[in-house]
Design a protein around this motif. Structure first.
Motif, short mmCIF file in Angstrom:
data_model
loop_
_atom_site.label_atom_id
_atom_site.label_comp_id
_atom_site.label_asym_id
_atom_site.label_seq_id
_atom_site.Cartn_x
_atom_site.Cartn_y
_atom_site.Cartn_z
N UNK A 74 -14.69 12.44 -6.11
CA UNK A 74 -13.80 13.27 -5.28
C UNK A 74 -12.42 12.62 -5.13
N UNK A 75 -11.39 13.45 -5.22
CA UNK A 75 -9.97 13.04 -5.14
C UNK A 75 -9.54 12.22 -6.36
N UNK A 76 -10.36 12.25 -7.43
CA UNK A 76 -10.02 11.49 -8.62
C UNK A 76 -8.84 12.07 -9.39
N UNK A 77 -8.28 11.25 -10.28
CA UNK A 77 -7.10 11.61 -11.06
C UNK A 77 -7.45 11.75 -12.53
N UNK A 78 -7.19 12.91 -13.08
CA UNK A 78 -7.33 13.17 -14.52
C UNK A 78 -5.97 13.02 -15.18
N UNK A 79 -5.84 12.06 -16.09
CA UNK A 79 -4.60 11.85 -16.83
C UNK A 79 -4.85 12.35 -18.26
N UNK A 80 -4.31 13.51 -18.58
CA UNK A 80 -4.45 14.10 -19.91
C UNK A 80 -3.18 13.79 -20.68
N UNK A 81 -3.27 12.88 -21.66
CA UNK A 81 -2.03 12.41 -22.30
C UNK A 81 -2.01 12.62 -23.81
N UNK A 82 -2.90 13.49 -24.33
CA UNK A 82 -2.88 13.77 -25.76
C UNK A 82 -3.78 14.93 -26.11
#
Length: 327
Positions: free
Chosen positions: A233-241
């Motif tokens: 919960x409250x996590x961060x998804x970093x989509x970089x490609x």
């Protein structure tokens, strides 16, 4: 007679067969520019995105975003580089697939003597990407878990080492036992062979069912939904490609349903767009390498004349670690 250099260009979007080598005039650097003669050139997935038209360029276009070599001339206003200096760069302006080129100087960085040209060419775009992922995107503390896809790739092996050097517990994914072994050797605490295991279930198992605070995903379409399911919960998804293709449109309400998740889609060139920031980021990366905390493993080399073969190998996921093009 004007000086020319062998340069790889495309005149249409398509497969590796559209890559052509031509003789192009190099010219003199204008204000804020430098001319560099390459010793080595980096290979990156963004080169493929540009070649196929996923990231459109005005045609005809030269390709390549990363290189290292010797400064031959500097334009008016350039004070941090001089002719004869060793230098390396990741540039928002394509054109690195060449014997020599002129480009904006702001993102060209003095290369320390303790780092080879090949290492410099292989590390700038990928290493600066790792730097912004771990230090400029979302707070990550010592002891935190991070899920990192494609952990045995060029960015991934640097990320494994960076995480270990900072006490971050990296869970990697890769597509074979051999690639998982490489990721573990480079500092991953765990590596999931996604061809044999469900990476979501395994990530939940490793974290005691909670999930990870951060996912770093350069694969895109094939892993996006699963990556969200790995977050706490409250996590961060970093989509970089987008190695498997762009993420399709989705209902933003999904982020609320899955635990008030956060999502960002950063790009390196925003982070290095400011001269001072770029130079500081490069110094941080160089320091990691000079201290031995990050080693740049060059596993594949292709001559400039075989650049199409380099693209085929990268697209087929036949490469590990760093790949360079030699001139």
């Amino acid at each position: 007679m004007a000086e020319t250099a062998k340069t790889v260009i495309i005149e249409e979007f398509g497969g590796p067969e559209v890559l052509r080598i031509v003789e192009r005039e190099v010219g003199e650097p204008g204000p804020g520019e430098v001319r560099i003669r390459h010793k080595a050139i980096g290979l990156n997935f963004i080169d493929i995105y540009q070649r196929t038209g996923l990231y459109p360029l005005k045609l005809p276009a030269a390709l390549g975003m990363e290189g290292a070599g010797v400064i031959e001339a500097v334009g008016e206003g350039v004070t941090h580089l001089r002719p004869g200096d060793r230098a390396a760069y990741a540039s928002a302006v394509p054109g690195a697939y060449a014997e020599a080129r002129v480009l904006p100087a702001a993102q060209v960085c003095p290369l320390p003597e303790g780092i080879s040209f090949e290492e410099g060419a292989a590390m700038m775009l990928k290493g600066l990407t790792v730097q912004y992922l771990f230090e400029r995107t979302h707070p990550i503390s010592k002891g935190d878990f991070v899920l990192f896809h494609a952990a045995a790739g060029g960015v991934g092996l640097i990320a494994c080492q960076w995480a270990k050097s900072e006490g971050i517990r990296l869970i990697g994914t890769a597509g074979s036992a051999e690639k998982c072994r490489l990721a573990l050797e480079h500092g991953a605490e765990h590596c999931i062979n996604y061809r044999e295991e469900d990476f979501v279930a395994r990530t939940r198992e490793i974290t005691g069912g909670r999930g990870v605070p951060v996912v770093m995903d350069s694969v895109g379409k094939d892993t996006f939904d699963g990556s969200l399911d790995c977050l706490e919960p409250l996590g961060m998804m970093i989509s970089f490609g987008n190695a498997s293709g762009p993420v399709p449109p989705f209902n933003i309400g999904m982020l609320a349903q899955k635990g008030s998740l956060k999502l960002t889609r950063p790009t390196l060139f925003t982070h290095i767009g400011d001269f001072e920031t770029c130079q500081a980021m490069a110094r941080r990366l160089f320091d990691k390498v000079l201290k031995g905390e990050v080693k740049i493993d060059i596993a594949q080399r292709f001559p400039l004349e075989k650049v199409a073969d380099a693209h085929r190998a990268l697209e087929a996921r036949q490469t590990v670690g760093q790949t360079i093009i030699t001139v």
